[in-house]
Design a protein around this motif. Structure first.
Motif, PDB file in Angstrom:
ATOM      1  N   GLU A  15      -6.389 -27.456  80.405  1.00  8.85           N
ATOM      2  CA  GLU A  15      -6.182 -27.015  79.032  1.00  8.85           C
ATOM      3  C   GLU A  15      -5.958 -25.511  78.954  1.00  8.85           C
ATOM      4  O   GLU A  15      -5.485 -24.994  77.937  1.00  8.85           O
ATOM      5  N   SER A  16      -6.310 -24.819  80.039  1.00 12.10           N
ATOM      6  CA  SER A  16      -6.193 -23.356  80.054  1.00 12.10           C
ATOM      7  C   SER A  16      -4.810 -22.890  80.489  1.00 12.10           C
ATOM      8  O   SER A  16      -4.613 -21.718  80.798  1.00 12.10           O
ATOM      9  N   GLN A  73       2.587 -27.847  84.179  1.00  8.56           N
ATOM     10  CA  GLN A  73       1.438 -27.967  83.286  1.00  8.56           C
ATOM     11  C   GLN A  73       0.743 -29.315  83.479  1.00  8.56           C
ATOM     12  O   GLN A  73      -0.489 -29.390  83.534  1.00  8.56           O
ATOM     13  N   VAL A 122      -0.626 -18.236  81.132  1.00  5.73           N
ATOM     14  CA  VAL A 122       0.619 -18.568  80.448  1.00  5.73           C
ATOM     15  C   VAL A 122       1.711 -18.549  81.510  1.00  5.73           C
ATOM     16  O   VAL A 122       2.059 -17.494  82.037  1.00  5.73           O
ATOM     17  N   ASP A 133      -0.909 -22.566  79.298  1.00  8.25           N
ATOM     18  CA  ASP A 133       0.165 -22.635  78.323  1.00  8.25           C
ATOM     19  C   ASP A 133       1.481 -22.403  79.052  1.00  8.25           C
ATOM     20  O   ASP A 133       1.503 -21.828  80.152  1.00  8.25           O
ATOM     21  N   ALA A 136      -1.641 -15.530  70.269  1.00 12.33           N
ATOM     22  CA  ALA A 136      -2.420 -16.732  70.556  1.00 12.33           C
ATOM     23  C   ALA A 136      -3.759 -16.429  71.204  1.00 12.33           C
ATOM     24  O   ALA A 136      -4.761 -17.122  70.949  1.00 12.33           O
ATOM     25  N   HIS A 137      -3.803 -15.409  72.055  1.00  8.61           N
ATOM     26  CA  HIS A 137      -4.996 -15.161  72.867  1.00  8.61           C
ATOM     27  C   HIS A 137      -5.679 -13.822  72.565  1.00  8.61           C
ATOM     28  O   HIS A 137      -6.762 -13.554  73.094  1.00  8.61           O
TER      29      HIS A 137
END
Length: 240
Positions: free
Chosen positions: A43-44, A37, A24, A46, A68-69
């Motif tokens: 995709e990993s 990004q 993140v 955020d 989220a995780h």
């Protein structure tokens, strides 16, 4: 990853993604975060826009990460404010801005993340400080004081949360090829008379050197290290 859009933050994010981590990336500029990004094309990754001067904003981001995780395994802090000037030219506002965006930002992010690390029984924190914590540069005194405080804070947190299986370490970069280093060099040369001795600069490092050190400190290969200040400076710090 706090301060992800800077020269060091971006390469640290890249190395973490390459290692298989879910990252993140946070920072003040949403446009820069989106660009990062897109550049990482993973995709990993955020992103989270956050002003590290606001405790409430940091808490919202940390809570969002956990929601989220499910957990937060690691925290990497690398923020800075590039203000270089002679001591007599820096007013209280300049000092406060630097201390608030560096030292207090680290205090806030650690304070927000550590309770979750305690609950999950593990966590790793790496804080970026700098060579100026141990070797003062006359035109970088607010930043040097903030870096010195980050070193002390990190050691104190490492001792405090040792029994919670939370490791806290520091990477202290020396000269690293970047716009920031160019600004430091320029300020030093412009104010050379303010220094009793020239700063020792040997081989200038790359941002990837710092990223590799961070990645190692977050890995199990450094499991016996906590409360460590690791200089990555090419031997340019001229003190013990």
């Amino acid at each position: 990853m706090v301060g992800a859009t800077g020269a060091l933050g971006a390469i640290i994010c890249r190395q973490l993604v390459a290692s298989g981590a879910v990252v993140v990336a946070s920072g003040r500029s949403l446009d820069k975060l989106k660009a990062l990004q897109s550049d990482l094309s993973a995709e990993s990754v955020d992103i989270a826009q956050v002003d590290v001067r606001l405790d409430s904003a940091i808490n919202v981001v940390i809570q969002g990460i956990v929601a989220a995780h499910g957990r937060i395994d690691a925290l990497v802090n690398t923020t800075s404010v590039s203000r270089f000037a002679d001591f007599l030219e820096l007013d209280d506002e300049a000092w406060q801005e630097i201390l608030d965006s560096k030292l207090m930002a680290y205090v806030r992010t650690c304070r927000a993340a550590i309770p979750y690390m305690i609950k999950q029984g593990q966590g790793d924190i790496v804080n970026i400080s700098g060579r100026s914590a141990r070797q003062p540069l006359p035109t970088h005194l607010p930043g040097g004081c903030a870096n010195a405080a980050v070193n002390l804070l990190s050691k104190g947190l490492a001792d405090r949360f040792y029994d919670d299986n939370i490791r806290v370490n520091v990477v202290a970069p020396g000269p690293i090829e970047s716009e920031r280093f160019s600004a430091i060099e320029s300020s030093h040369h412009q104010n050379a008379a303010a220094s009793a001795r020239p700063a020792l600069t040997r081989k200038i490092g790359e941002p990837s050197d710092i990223a590799e050190a961070v990645l190692w400190l977050l890995s199990s290969r450094s499991r016996q290290l906590t409360g460590v200040i690791l200089p990555v400076d090419g031997g340019s710090t001229v003190c013990v």
